[in-house]
Scaffold this motif. Sequence first.
Motif, PDB file in Angstrom:
ATOM      1  N   VAL A   1       0.806  -7.010   2.199  1.00  0.00           N
ATOM      2  CA  VAL A   1      -0.529  -7.541   1.904  1.00  0.00           C
ATOM      3  C   VAL A   1      -1.614  -6.896   2.758  1.00  0.00           C
ATOM      4  CG1 VAL A   1      -1.974  -9.607   1.855  1.00  0.00           C
ATOM      5  CG2 VAL A   1       0.364  -9.714   0.991  1.00  0.00           C
ATOM      6  N   PRO A   2      -1.487  -6.864   4.087  1.00  0.00           N
ATOM      7  CA  PRO A   2      -2.521  -6.156   4.872  1.00  0.00           C
ATOM      8  C   PRO A   2      -2.660  -4.693   4.468  1.00  0.00           C
ATOM      9  CG  PRO A   2      -1.137  -7.490   6.301  1.00  0.00           C
ATOM     10  CD  PRO A   2      -0.468  -7.470   4.966  1.00  0.00           C
ATOM     11  N   THR A   3      -1.536  -4.049   4.180  1.00  0.00           N
ATOM     12  CA  THR A   3      -1.575  -2.656   3.744  1.00  0.00           C
ATOM     13  C   THR A   3      -2.328  -2.512   2.438  1.00  0.00           C
ATOM     14  OG1 THR A   3       0.565  -2.230   4.805  1.00  0.00           O
ATOM     15  CG2 THR A   3      -0.159  -0.658   3.146  1.00  0.00           C
ATOM     16  N   GLU A   4      -2.064  -3.418   1.500  1.00  0.00           N
ATOM     17  CA  GLU A   4      -2.719  -3.374   0.198  1.00  0.00           C
ATOM     18  C   GLU A   4      -4.213  -3.652   0.309  1.00  0.00           C
ATOM     19  OE1 GLU A   4      -1.950  -3.087  -4.151  1.00  0.00           O
ATOM     20  OE2 GLU A   4      -0.929  -2.495  -2.306  1.00  0.00           O
ATOM     21  N   VAL A   5      -4.586  -4.604   1.162  1.00  0.00           N
ATOM     22  CA  VAL A   5      -6.008  -4.931   1.347  1.00  0.00           C
ATOM     23  C   VAL A   5      -6.762  -3.715   1.871  1.00  0.00           C
ATOM     24  CG1 VAL A   5      -7.633  -6.292   2.711  1.00  0.00           C
ATOM     25  CG2 VAL A   5      -5.665  -7.407   1.672  1.00  0.00           C
ATOM     26  N   VAL A   6      -6.237  -3.096   2.922  1.00  0.00           N
ATOM     27  CA  VAL A   6      -6.890  -1.919   3.506  1.00  0.00           C
ATOM     28  C   VAL A   6      -6.933  -0.780   2.495  1.00  0.00           C
ATOM     29  CG1 VAL A   6      -6.707  -0.145   5.289  1.00  0.00           C
ATOM     30  CG2 VAL A   6      -6.287  -2.553   5.868  1.00  0.00           C
ATOM     31  N   LYS A   7      -5.843  -0.552   1.806  1.00  0.00           N
ATOM     32  CA  LYS A   7      -5.775   0.539   0.830  1.00  0.00           C
ATOM     33  C   LYS A   7      -6.816   0.365  -0.270  1.00  0.00           C
ATOM     34  CE  LYS A   7      -3.017   0.409  -2.632  1.00  0.00           C
ATOM     35  NZ  LYS A   7      -1.833   0.372  -3.520  1.00  0.00           N
ATOM     36  N   GLN A   8      -6.888  -0.820  -0.846  1.00  0.00           N
ATOM     37  CA  GLN A   8      -7.794  -1.020  -1.974  1.00  0.00           C
ATOM     38  C   GLN A   8      -9.256  -1.032  -1.539  1.00  0.00           C
ATOM     39  OE1 GLN A   8      -6.442  -4.414  -4.299  1.00  0.00           O
ATOM     40  NE2 GLN A   8      -4.969  -3.098  -5.343  1.00  0.00           N
ATOM     41  N   ARG A   9      -9.546  -1.490  -0.332  1.00  0.00           N
ATOM     42  CA  ARG A   9     -10.924  -1.407   0.165  1.00  0.00           C
ATOM     43  C   ARG A   9     -11.337   0.054   0.341  1.00  0.00           C
ATOM     44  NH1 ARG A   9     -12.370  -6.344   2.961  1.00  0.00           N
ATOM     45  NH2 ARG A   9     -11.290  -8.024   1.821  1.00  0.00           N
ATOM     46  N   MET A  10     -10.401   0.888   0.783  1.00  0.00           N
ATOM     47  CA  MET A  10     -10.710   2.300   0.952  1.00  0.00           C
ATOM     48  C   MET A  10     -10.786   3.011  -0.393  1.00  0.00           C
ATOM     49  SD  MET A  10      -8.532   3.362   4.341  1.00  0.00           S
ATOM     50  CE  MET A  10      -9.257   5.001   4.305  1.00  0.00           C
ATOM     51  N   GLN A  11      -9.934   2.631  -1.316  1.00  0.00           N
ATOM     52  CA  GLN A  11      -9.960   3.248  -2.642  1.00  0.00           C
ATOM     53  C   GLN A  11     -11.265   2.980  -3.373  1.00  0.00           C
ATOM     54  OE1 GLN A  11      -6.348   1.601  -4.319  1.00  0.00           O
ATOM     55  NE2 GLN A  11      -5.222   3.515  -4.012  1.00  0.00           N
ATOM     56  N   THR A  12     -11.877   1.824  -3.093  1.00  0.00           N
ATOM     57  CA  THR A  12     -13.152   1.483  -3.737  1.00  0.00           C
ATOM     58  C   THR A  12     -14.351   1.928  -2.916  1.00  0.00           C
ATOM     59  OG1 THR A  12     -12.987  -0.744  -2.755  1.00  0.00           O
ATOM     60  CG2 THR A  12     -12.192  -0.469  -5.019  1.00  0.00           C
ATOM     61  N   GLY A  13     -14.111   2.710  -1.855  1.00  0.00           N
ATOM     62  CA  GLY A  13     -15.198   3.310  -1.099  1.00  0.00           C
ATOM     63  C   GLY A  13     -15.849   2.427  -0.056  1.00  0.00           C
ATOM     64  N   GLN A  14     -15.231   1.314   0.331  1.00  0.00           N
ATOM     65  CA  GLN A  14     -15.835   0.416   1.306  1.00  0.00           C
ATOM     66  C   GLN A  14     -15.672   0.916   2.738  1.00  0.00           C
ATOM     67  OE1 GLN A  14     -14.927  -3.774   0.759  1.00  0.00           O
ATOM     68  NE2 GLN A  14     -14.467  -3.460  -1.411  1.00  0.00           N
ATOM     69  N   PHE A  15     -14.605   1.654   3.001  1.00  0.00           N
ATOM     70  CA  PHE A  15     -14.343   2.164   4.352  1.00  0.00           C
ATOM     71  C   PHE A  15     -13.884   3.609   4.262  1.00  0.00           C
ATOM     72  CE2 PHE A  15     -13.287  -2.415   4.362  1.00  0.00           C
ATOM     73  CZ  PHE A  15     -14.260  -2.860   5.242  1.00  0.00           C
ATOM     74  N   SER A  16     -14.068   4.329   5.375  1.00  0.00           N
ATOM     75  CA  SER A  16     -13.717   5.750   5.398  1.00  0.00           C
ATOM     76  C   SER A  16     -12.370   6.030   6.048  1.00  0.00           C
ATOM     77  CB  SER A  16     -14.798   6.540   6.147  1.00  0.00           C
ATOM     78  OG  SER A  16     -14.948   6.050   7.479  1.00  0.00           O
ATOM     79  N   SER A  17     -11.859   5.090   6.855  1.00  0.00           N
ATOM     80  CA  SER A  17     -10.574   5.286   7.514  1.00  0.00           C
ATOM     81  C   SER A  17      -9.868   3.953   7.669  1.00  0.00           C
ATOM     82  CB  SER A  17     -10.747   5.947   8.888  1.00  0.00           C
ATOM     83  OG  SER A  17     -11.426   5.074   9.776  1.00  0.00           O
ATOM     84  N   ALA A  18      -8.536   4.011   7.779  1.00  0.00           N
ATOM     85  CA  ALA A  18      -7.747   2.786   7.892  1.00  0.00           C
ATOM     86  C   ALA A  18      -8.054   2.010   9.189  1.00  0.00           C
ATOM     87  CB  ALA A  18      -6.268   3.115   7.792  1.00  0.00           C
ATOM     88  N   PRO A  19      -8.106   2.672  10.366  1.00  0.00           N
ATOM     89  CA  PRO A  19      -8.431   1.930  11.591  1.00  0.00           C
ATOM     90  C   PRO A  19      -9.799   1.268  11.520  1.00  0.00           C
ATOM     91  CG  PRO A  19      -7.484   4.062  12.130  1.00  0.00           C
ATOM     92  CD  PRO A  19      -7.745   4.077  10.668  1.00  0.00           C
ATOM     93  N   ASN A  20     -10.763   1.983  10.950  1.00  0.00           N
ATOM     94  CA  ASN A  20     -12.101   1.419  10.800  1.00  0.00           C
ATOM     95  C   ASN A  20     -12.081   0.221   9.859  1.00  0.00           C
ATOM     96  OD1 ASN A  20     -14.984   1.404  11.174  1.00  0.00           O
ATOM     97  ND2 ASN A  20     -15.184   2.292   9.132  1.00  0.00           N
TER      98      ASN A  20
ATOM     99  N   ALA B   1      -6.327 -11.398   2.501  1.00  0.00           N
ATOM    100  CA  ALA B   1      -7.128 -11.837   1.355  1.00  0.00           C
ATOM    101  C   ALA B   1      -6.333 -11.642   0.073  1.00  0.00           C
ATOM    102  CB  ALA B   1      -8.434 -11.041   1.290  1.00  0.00           C
ATOM    103  N   GLY B   2      -6.327 -12.650  -0.779  1.00  0.00           N
ATOM    104  CA  GLY B   2      -5.582 -12.560  -2.029  1.00  0.00           C
ATOM    105  C   GLY B   2      -4.086 -12.670  -1.855  1.00  0.00           C
ATOM    106  N   TYR B   3      -3.638 -13.273  -0.738  1.00  0.00           N
ATOM    107  CA  TYR B   3      -2.198 -13.368  -0.478  1.00  0.00           C
ATOM    108  C   TYR B   3      -1.479 -14.164  -1.572  1.00  0.00           C
ATOM    109  CZ  TYR B   3       2.199 -14.149   2.004  1.00  0.00           C
ATOM    110  OH  TYR B   3       3.529 -14.173   2.358  1.00  0.00           O
ATOM    111  N   GLY B   4      -2.119 -15.262  -2.001  1.00  0.00           N
ATOM    112  CA  GLY B   4      -1.510 -16.073  -3.056  1.00  0.00           C
ATOM    113  C   GLY B   4      -1.364 -15.297  -4.352  1.00  0.00           C
ATOM    114  N   SER B   5      -2.419 -14.561  -4.733  1.00  0.00           N
ATOM    115  CA  SER B   5      -2.360 -13.780  -5.971  1.00  0.00           C
ATOM    116  C   SER B   5      -1.398 -12.610  -5.828  1.00  0.00           C
ATOM    117  CB  SER B   5      -3.754 -13.261  -6.346  1.00  0.00           C
ATOM    118  OG  SER B   5      -4.259 -12.394  -5.346  1.00  0.00           O
TER     119      SER B   5
END
Length: 328
Positions: free
Chosen positions: A154-173, A189-193
Amino acid sequence: MGPFTLAVDTKSSSKIPTTGEPNRKMRDVQLEPKMSFAAITACEEKPFNFLSTLFEGVVAGGAAGVVVETALYPIDTIKTRLQAAQGGGKIILKGLYSGLAGNLAGVLPASALFVGVYEPTKQKLLRIFPENLSAVAHLTAGAIGGIAASLIRVPTEVVKQRMQTGQFSSAPNAVRLIISKEGFAGLYAGYGSFLLRDLPFDAIQFCIYEQLRIGYRVMAKRDLNDPETAIIGAFAGALTGAVTTPLDVIKTRLMVQGSANQYKGIFDCVQTIVREEGSNALLKGIGPRVLWISIGGAIFFSVLESTKRAVAQRHPRINQYSNSSKKE
């Protein structure tokens, strides 16, 4: 249990009475149940070795997860952007590998943990459930493995999808800003879904794969080769991916909304999407998703099975250690 057939005891076949002899030796003839199409018997499986099964699962799962994620990451990025786009939003085709490095840091342990839990759980359940319920063992093992892996996924997916949609430039950031704005809970976020999508997905995909694999082995009377494993894995992935697409859309919307909190929960997300965009929006990205998961299934299960064989051949000392400890 399947129909009964007569089977002659090979050790005493010579003792079967002739037509002129009494039936006193008919005890040498015994009834054996015929195996069902996808049945697994203890005699067909290797003796359960927890240490060996765990080790093989962790190594094979980690390798398969990394290979699949690297090969198919661009398709996953396009799928995510399609699902995140609202109304007539345009899809950007640049930066399709955005967030890959950070994602692999989570995919490796998550895949290793999933298969590492799934394999010994499956083997144990197959020895508990009767033959005609082998599918239940696979479904249950898949769900248990999914729950364990979700803590990393879940944390991996959250970070990945935020970066894929252009919200962040790097995983640590991304991790730092998510925690600062949304708290640690923002990483989940979205753990239940996510569980709503991934638990059925894991259970169904692995069940379909395992049952088809067992059935093919029964008919062919041999183990599958790599191309056959790939075909079965692709079919299982495509079918499961199509069925769970609406759940994937809901999960994506909840994960990428950030601190805006556009959706209050799973049901509110479904109602809002249907009301504002129509029910067809729940099938957004089904094409890339089915393509991605079918190819991924072919690669994943091929790498998984081949790696398990390689590990078993190169590390026989695990089996020897386990057997010697049992004798002691």
